[in-house]
Design an enzyme around this catalytic site. Structure first.
Site, PDB file in Angstrom:
ATOM      1  N   LYS A 324     -14.579  97.744  55.091  1.00 55.16           N
ATOM      2  CA  LYS A 324     -13.363  98.604  54.648  1.00 55.16           C
ATOM      3  C   LYS A 324     -12.871  99.088  55.951  1.00 55.16           C
ATOM      4  O   LYS A 324     -13.500 100.115  56.401  1.00 55.16           O
ATOM      5  CB  LYS A 324     -13.571  99.342  53.579  1.00 55.16           C
ATOM      6  N   ARG A 329      -2.684 101.485  55.801  1.00 56.29           N
ATOM      7  CA  ARG A 329      -2.407 100.284  55.263  1.00 56.29           C
ATOM      8  C   ARG A 329      -1.110 100.131  55.347  1.00 56.29           C
ATOM      9  O   ARG A 329      -0.006 100.952  55.167  1.00 56.29           O
ATOM     10  CB  ARG A 329      -2.999 100.382  53.855  1.00 56.29           C
ATOM     11  N   ARG A 344       2.672 103.235  52.313  1.00 54.53           N
ATOM     12  CA  ARG A 344       2.360 103.193  50.943  1.00 54.53           C
ATOM     13  C   ARG A 344       3.261 103.878  50.090  1.00 54.53           C
ATOM     14  O   ARG A 344       3.135 103.927  48.864  1.00 54.53           O
ATOM     15  CB  ARG A 344       0.850 104.000  50.723  1.00 54.53           C
ATOM     16  N   GLY A 372      -2.339  94.055  55.123  1.00 53.38           N
ATOM     17  CA  GLY A 372      -3.430  94.462  56.149  1.00 53.38           C
ATOM     18  C   GLY A 372      -3.558  96.141  56.341  1.00 53.38           C
ATOM     19  O   GLY A 372      -2.945  96.813  55.900  1.00 53.38           O
ATOM     20  N   LYS A 497     -17.696 102.957  48.918  1.00 51.86           N
ATOM     21  CA  LYS A 497     -17.527 103.501  50.324  1.00 51.86           C
ATOM     22  C   LYS A 497     -18.788 104.311  50.384  1.00 51.86           C
ATOM     23  O   LYS A 497     -19.480 104.533  49.366  1.00 51.86           O
ATOM     24  CB  LYS A 497     -16.514 104.882  49.908  1.00 51.86           C
TER      25      LYS A 497
HETATM   26  N1  LIG Z   1      -7.762  94.951  50.206  1.00 46.69           N
HETATM   27  C1  LIG Z   1      -8.385  95.388  51.053  1.00 46.69           C
HETATM   28  N2  LIG Z   1      -8.028  96.587  51.433  1.00 46.69           N
HETATM   29  C2  LIG Z   1      -8.622  97.060  52.681  1.00 46.69           C
HETATM   30  C3  LIG Z   1      -9.497  96.267  53.657  1.00 46.69           C
HETATM   31  N3  LIG Z   1      -9.695  97.024  54.623  1.00 46.69           N
HETATM   32  C4  LIG Z   1      -9.313  98.279  54.619  1.00 46.69           C
HETATM   33  N4  LIG Z   1      -8.326  98.489  53.491  1.00 46.69           N
HETATM   34  C5  LIG Z   1      -7.967  99.609  53.001  1.00 46.69           C
HETATM   35  O1  LIG Z   1      -8.520 100.296  51.691  1.00 46.69           O
HETATM   36  C6  LIG Z   1      -7.672 100.701  50.821  1.00 46.69           C
HETATM   37  C7  LIG Z   1      -8.044 101.167  49.765  1.00 46.69           C
HETATM   38  O2  LIG Z   1      -9.010 102.109  49.833  1.00 46.69           O
HETATM   39  P1  LIG Z   1      -8.762 103.626  49.119  1.00 46.69           P
HETATM   40  O3  LIG Z   1     -10.114 104.163  49.362  1.00 46.69           O
HETATM   41  O4  LIG Z   1      -8.328 103.502  47.743  1.00 46.69           O
HETATM   42  O5  LIG Z   1      -7.670 103.903  50.245  1.00 46.69           O
HETATM   43  P2  LIG Z   1      -7.846 104.805  51.609  1.00 46.69           P
HETATM   44  O6  LIG Z   1      -6.438 104.907  52.077  1.00 46.69           O
HETATM   45  O7  LIG Z   1      -9.095 104.262  52.246  1.00 46.69           O
HETATM   46  O8  LIG Z   1      -8.042 106.293  50.764  1.00 46.69           O
HETATM   47  P3  LIG Z   1      -8.455 107.482  51.470  1.00 46.69           P
HETATM   48  O9  LIG Z   1      -9.252 107.427  52.624  1.00 46.69           O
HETATM   49  O10 LIG Z   1      -8.989 108.347  50.379  1.00 46.69           O
HETATM   50  O11 LIG Z   1      -6.956 108.052  52.048  1.00 46.69           O
HETATM   51  C8  LIG Z   1      -6.471  99.786  51.196  1.00 46.69           C
HETATM   52  O12 LIG Z   1      -5.144 100.456  50.800  1.00 46.69           O
HETATM   53  C9  LIG Z   1      -6.510  99.476  52.388  1.00 46.69           C
HETATM   54  O13 LIG Z   1      -5.788 100.264  53.252  1.00 46.69           O
HETATM   55  C10 LIG Z   1      -9.679  94.807  53.092  1.00 46.69           C
HETATM   56  O14 LIG Z   1     -10.184  94.086  53.737  1.00 46.69           O
HETATM   57  N5  LIG Z   1      -8.950  94.628  52.056  1.00 46.69           N
END
Ligand SMILES: Nc1nc2c(ncn2[C@@H]2O[C@H](COP(=O)(O)OP(=O)(O)OP(=O)(O)O)[C@@H](O)[C@H]2O)c(=O)[nH]1
Length: 597
Positions: A324, A329, A344, A372, A497
């Site tokens: 992740k 995003r 977003r 992405g 996470k």
């Molecule tokens: N679908 C997908 N999401 C990814 C990937 N790598 C990173 N992400 C990110 O993970 C986000 C979802 O995780 P969340 O924890 O809900 O969002 P976040 O922005 O990381 O959350 P916070 O850290 O709480 O702000 C997505 O919106 C992407 O921005 C991937 O390979 N696939």
């Protein structure tokens, strides 16, 4: 004085404001009425001149008025002079499709200094175009001042008026303004409005905006009506020093010189109308039916947290895993006219990027939509590099791909986006492509496809891959290999996470009688968590954190050990074992084929 530049605030700006409504109640004058009125004005003026200091040539009178009699006033206040060069500049040119190039019209407050035959007001523009069988639906005003006429002259008759204030003078238009201008306009403009743009620094800036630097920029010569004694049509009352078609170097992207972070705002804002239009394109490409308020909501797919319940889905459907990436995003809408980063909040900003189609003869991607994460990599010896890691593709060249299984969409990213770019770049690097040469190195970021692996690799991803990454990662994404692209919350797209990264952001507020409120932001809207309370350490002064975002870590998630145990079991299920065997067979066959070659 300047057609485009707003000179330092002038007294007559104020006067203009006061009189801006003078024509509110006027009916649209016919050509005959205009002629009559102008004749009458001429007659009155001649009479006045005669009375003042005897007859003299008109031009001289303007000069003298200007120099010696600054305080001379008219019914609108001080005499307003037309911008230098304006009088002899042709009114309008030949239409470019439906666009008519025109000099700025001057309203009646300039009548005292513009001879009747030379007047060019919005009414005359309308009449002239009407005679040519054209109705004006939209006026795009590129001047940097509001002093030449009031927009109400257009809007009250139902004509849309858009202001794109271009600075002029020594400054070229900023990216945001250029964004609304089209690249192809250069050639077309020169054909229809000879000689075209004759300032080399303008053309240089346009090219560098599009990251294309031709070897030699050929500018048409300065037209005769722009005499050397005249001042800059776009500049303030100051001698033009850039008419010599000087060869100002294009300004490269200085991103490398700056500290770059995930929080940087990238690209240029786009007009609201354009954003609305692009939003509707996204809806179409995602096969969503727009409805009311949801139109403004980000439609991108969003994962849910892995928990003991949905952990079971991993046993029912075939999953792949990836790290992740912890950046920002963006969905990215690629069009022929530019590439748009979509955040977003479903807001669009334009970045200059190049996405050639697989068949280079077919040009560039148009309405390709990908998803992405933008990250900043710390690369040894090279420093900070911004990269877009594409992990999904929802539409390709106007065709929606949301129904395809993820495995196919993921393959398309490589075949249709990454490889054609790589090939195109190679052509420029090797000199196989002529001028203008596109500068990929001027792009704000590079583009890569994100890697995904079978679940059996999760242990390696966590223990070996993530620790070596050049950017932050806050866990794993578990992606259904056969899943379609599901907009908004996707219950089958799972995120895991690291426990210390697992948190929820709340807004904390203290109301009357010291009551505590906790809000959660849901799709940009504040939602009260009724009855919820937060316990703070005793020493914390609650009033000092009222109105702030507080974070609560979540401890009730799946631990790393539990996840690995589960995956170990899952890998032995027939569904995974069969697929694993097939993948293994395919890879053996591929290697054998390579060896035979
Ligand atoms: N679908 C997908 N999401 C990814 C990937 N790598 C990173 N992400 C990110 O993970 C986000 C979802 O995780 P969340 O924890 O809900 O969002 P976040 O922005 O990381 O959350 P916070 O850290 O709480 O702000 C997505 O919106 C992407 O921005 C991937 O390979 N696939």
């Amino acid at each position: 004085m300047d057609l485009n530049a707003s000179p330092s605030p002038e007294e007559d700006d104020q006067l203009y404001e006061e009189h801006a409504d003078f024509s509110q109640n006027e009916h649209a004058e016919s050509a005959v009425e205009i002629m009559r009125r102008e004749r009458e004005e001429r007659r009155r003026k001649l009479k006045r001149e005669h009375h003042d200091d005897g007859a003299r040539p008109y031009r001289q009178q303007i000069r003298n008025d200007n120099n010696m009699n600054q305080n001379k006033t008219t019914r609108y206040g001080r005499i307003k002079e037309p911008p230098q060069g304006w009088l002899d500049c042709p009114g309008s040119g030949e239409p470019i499709d439906r666009i008519v190039p025109s000099k700025v019209p001057l309203d009646e407050t300039f009548n005292e200094s513009v001879p009747a035959g030379k007047r060019y007001s919005s009414k005359q523009v309308v009449n002239k175009q009407r005679k040519a069988g054209r109705d004006i639906g939209l006026v795009i005003d590129l001047t940097n001042t509001t002093r030449y006429y009031s927009p109400t002259e257009w809007t009250r008759q139902g004509t849309k008026h858009v202001k794109i204030a271009c600075k002029g003078r020594d400054a070229v238009p900023d990216n945001e303004s250029v964004n609304t201008f089209v690249y192809e306009a250069l050639n077309m403009f020169a054909q229809r409005r000879p000689p075209g743009i004759y300032k080399s620094d303008y053309i240089q800036a346009l090219y560098s905006f599009y990251h294309e630097i031709p070897e030699n920029i050929v500018c048409p010569p300065t037209p005769e009506w722009k005499r050397p004694s005249d001042l800059d049509l776009n500049g303030e009352a100051k001698e033009d020093d850039d008419d010599g078609n000087g060869d100002a170097a294009p300004s490269p992207n200085h991103e490398d010189d700056k500290v770059i972070t995930n929080d940087d705002v990238l690209g240029d804002a786009v007009p609201y109308d354009q954003q609305d239009f692009l939003r509707s394109i996204c809806f179409r490409l995602l096969e969503l039916v727009p409805s009311g308020r949801t139109n403004a909501q980000f439609p991108g797919s969003h994962p849910v947290s892995l928990n003991s319940e949905n952990l079971q889905i991993l046993r029912q459907r075939y999953y792949y895993a990836t790290w992740k990436a912890d950046g920002t995003r963006y969905m990215m809408l690629i069009t022929r006219d530019g590439c748009f980063l979509i955040d977003r909040n479903f807001c669009f900003r334009r970045v200059q990027m190049r996405f050639p189609l697989r068949n280079p003869n077919e040009g560039f991607h148009h309405y390709t939509l990908i998803d992405g994460e933008m990250i900043v990599d710390t690369v040894p010896d090279l420093g900070l590099k911004r990269r877009y890691l594409a992990y999904d593709l929802m539409a390709l060249h106007s065709h929606s791909k949301v129904k395809l299984p993820f495995s196919e969409r993921w393959k398309l990213i490589d075949d249709e986006i990454i490889r054609p770019r790589y090939h195109d770049k190679g052509q420029f690097d090797s000199g196989a492509k002529g001028s203008p040469s596109y500068r990929y190195d001027m792009e704000l970021f590079s583009v890569r496809r994100k890697d995904f692996w079978q679940l059996s690799a999760v242990n390696k991803i966590l223990k070996e891959f993530i620790p070596k990454l050049c950017h932050e990662s806050d866990g794993l994404i578990l992606q259904g290999w056969d899943d379609p692209y599901v907009t908004r919350t996707h219950e089958g797209l799972l995120k895991w996470k690291y426990p210390e990264m697992n948190s929820v952001d709340f807004l904390f507020e203290i109301g009357s009688e010291n009551r505590q409120f906790i809000f959660l932001y849901e799709r940009g809207r504040k939602k009260l968590m009724d009855g919820a309370r937060v316990a703070f350490p005793d020493e914390v002064d609650l009033s000092s954190i009222s109105g702030k975002i507080v974070m609560r870590s979540i401890t009730d998630n799946i631990t790393e050990d539990k996840l690995l145990e589960e995956i170990y079991e899952i890998m032995n299920l027939p569904m995974y074992a069969d697929r694993k065997a097939k993948v293994h067979q395919r890879s053996m066959a591929h290697h054998a084929q390579q060896r035979r070659r």
